[in-house]
Design an enzyme around this catalytic site. Sequence first.
Site, PDB file in Angstrom:
ATOM      1  N   ASP A 128     -10.843   2.934   4.549  1.00  0.00           N
ATOM      2  CA  ASP A 128     -11.276   1.536   4.370  1.00  0.00           C
ATOM      3  C   ASP A 128     -12.801   1.448   4.251  1.00  0.00           C
ATOM      4  O   ASP A 128     -13.326   0.421   3.823  1.00  0.00           O
ATOM      5  CB  ASP A 128     -10.812   0.682   5.563  1.00  0.00           C
ATOM      6  CG  ASP A 128      -9.547  -0.112   5.252  1.00  0.00           C
ATOM      7  OD1 ASP A 128      -9.281  -0.349   4.056  1.00  0.00           O
ATOM      8  OD2 ASP A 128      -8.836  -0.485   6.198  1.00  0.00           O
ATOM      9  N   LYS A 166       0.846  -1.200   0.000  1.00  0.00           N
ATOM     10  CA  LYS A 166       0.000   0.000   0.000  1.00  0.00           C
ATOM     11  C   LYS A 166       0.876   1.243   0.000  1.00  0.00           C
ATOM     12  O   LYS A 166       0.624   2.214  -0.711  1.00  0.00           O
ATOM     13  CB  LYS A 166      -0.934  -0.013   1.225  1.00  0.00           C
ATOM     14  CG  LYS A 166      -2.022  -1.064   1.117  1.00  0.00           C
ATOM     15  CD  LYS A 166      -2.788  -1.266   2.413  1.00  0.00           C
ATOM     16  CE  LYS A 166      -3.771  -2.435   2.257  1.00  0.00           C
ATOM     17  NZ  LYS A 166      -4.510  -2.738   3.489  1.00  0.00           N
ATOM     18  N   GLN A 190      -4.465  -1.474   9.766  1.00  0.00           N
ATOM     19  CA  GLN A 190      -4.362  -2.774   9.100  1.00  0.00           C
ATOM     20  C   GLN A 190      -4.928  -3.875   9.994  1.00  0.00           C
ATOM     21  O   GLN A 190      -4.588  -3.959  11.172  1.00  0.00           O
ATOM     22  CB  GLN A 190      -2.878  -3.054   8.756  1.00  0.00           C
ATOM     23  CG  GLN A 190      -2.646  -4.336   7.990  1.00  0.00           C
ATOM     24  CD  GLN A 190      -3.269  -4.326   6.593  1.00  0.00           C
ATOM     25  OE1 GLN A 190      -3.205  -3.331   5.878  1.00  0.00           O
ATOM     26  NE2 GLN A 190      -3.884  -5.427   6.210  1.00  0.00           N
TER      27      GLN A 190
END
Length: 297
Positions: free
Chosen positions: A119, A52, A96
């Site tokens: 997200d 990422k 994460q």
Amino acid sequence: MGDAFIIDGCHYAGEIERKLKDFLNSHKIETLRLDVILVGDHKPSEIYVRRKSEACHRVGIQVETHKLPETIQEQQLLEHIERLNKASETNGILVQLPLPAHISKQKVQMAIEPLKDVDGFHVENIGKHVSEMKDGLFPCTPQGCLYLINQIYPDISGMDALVIGRSLVVGMPMSHTLLQADATVTTAHIKTKNLSDLCKRADIIVSAAGHPNLVRGKDVKEGVVVIDVGINRVEAPDNMKAKITGDVNFEEVSQKAKAISPVPGGVGPMTIAFLLVNCLKAYCLQHGDVDFDDFKF
Ligand code: NAD
């Protein structure tokens, strides 16, 4: 058939990255910034975070990874998130997953400021997604899957789509995404009894179960389009490296499918591409002077 089109996620993700980089340059957006929180030493998470971060660098998004110890207390993590919520230079926050067992995933997801929730897991953003309100941030993987499906079928209105999995991360938002594109959607899950029958009916299958060989050649109809979200580590015999596979038996299903996304190289890169897109959307939602709808991808 036997000559399924292989839907190359790396190719399409590269195209999105190029468009995003051009957009950031032409709109002189130099300060777009993502902060990533990584808790503990989970090796696959370290790899995902590195990918990422590399993708951010490629397009010109600033990125900082905050590596926190496995033993961090939930309250300390929430306070760390709160500092990023308040930091005016931070446009996107990503924690994460998975988190250590002593930390509540739900509390963490709810702690992130919805306008920075790249997200798309905060209930405010889930609510906006389900209500078809455009000014939210929506989960990356379903957006990436729809993009891949649209490369084969620009219009899926009225088609039978089967989503295998109902998690809040992939399955559930995937079903909503396909419904909003006017497909007729069936959602299967671990308790579903007749998965093979449902697969045989589907024009489009998106599998996000995390179960290798769940979809076999005998289960699908000729001409189906298959998007494989699953990431499964399959142990190999001695002296050979473990293999990463999807949920779909690629060799069998590609004999009958019109198109199929591989694992790796299918949905994974698209998830990252749409994380970058979500960073831009977060920036636009925070700064009224740039219109996200001007970004064409
Ligand atoms: P999850 O474990 O939270 O959810 C799995 C879902 O699949 C559940 O709803 C469960 O009911 C269903 N399921 C499990 N076994 C099944 C079976 N045998 N038959 C029918 N349904 C079954 O997982 P998740 O977070 O939704 O992720 C799913 C898979 O997708 C995992 O392999 C994960 O690693 C992968 N994933 C990939 C990406 C990517 O970018 N490629 C992103 C997120 C998740």
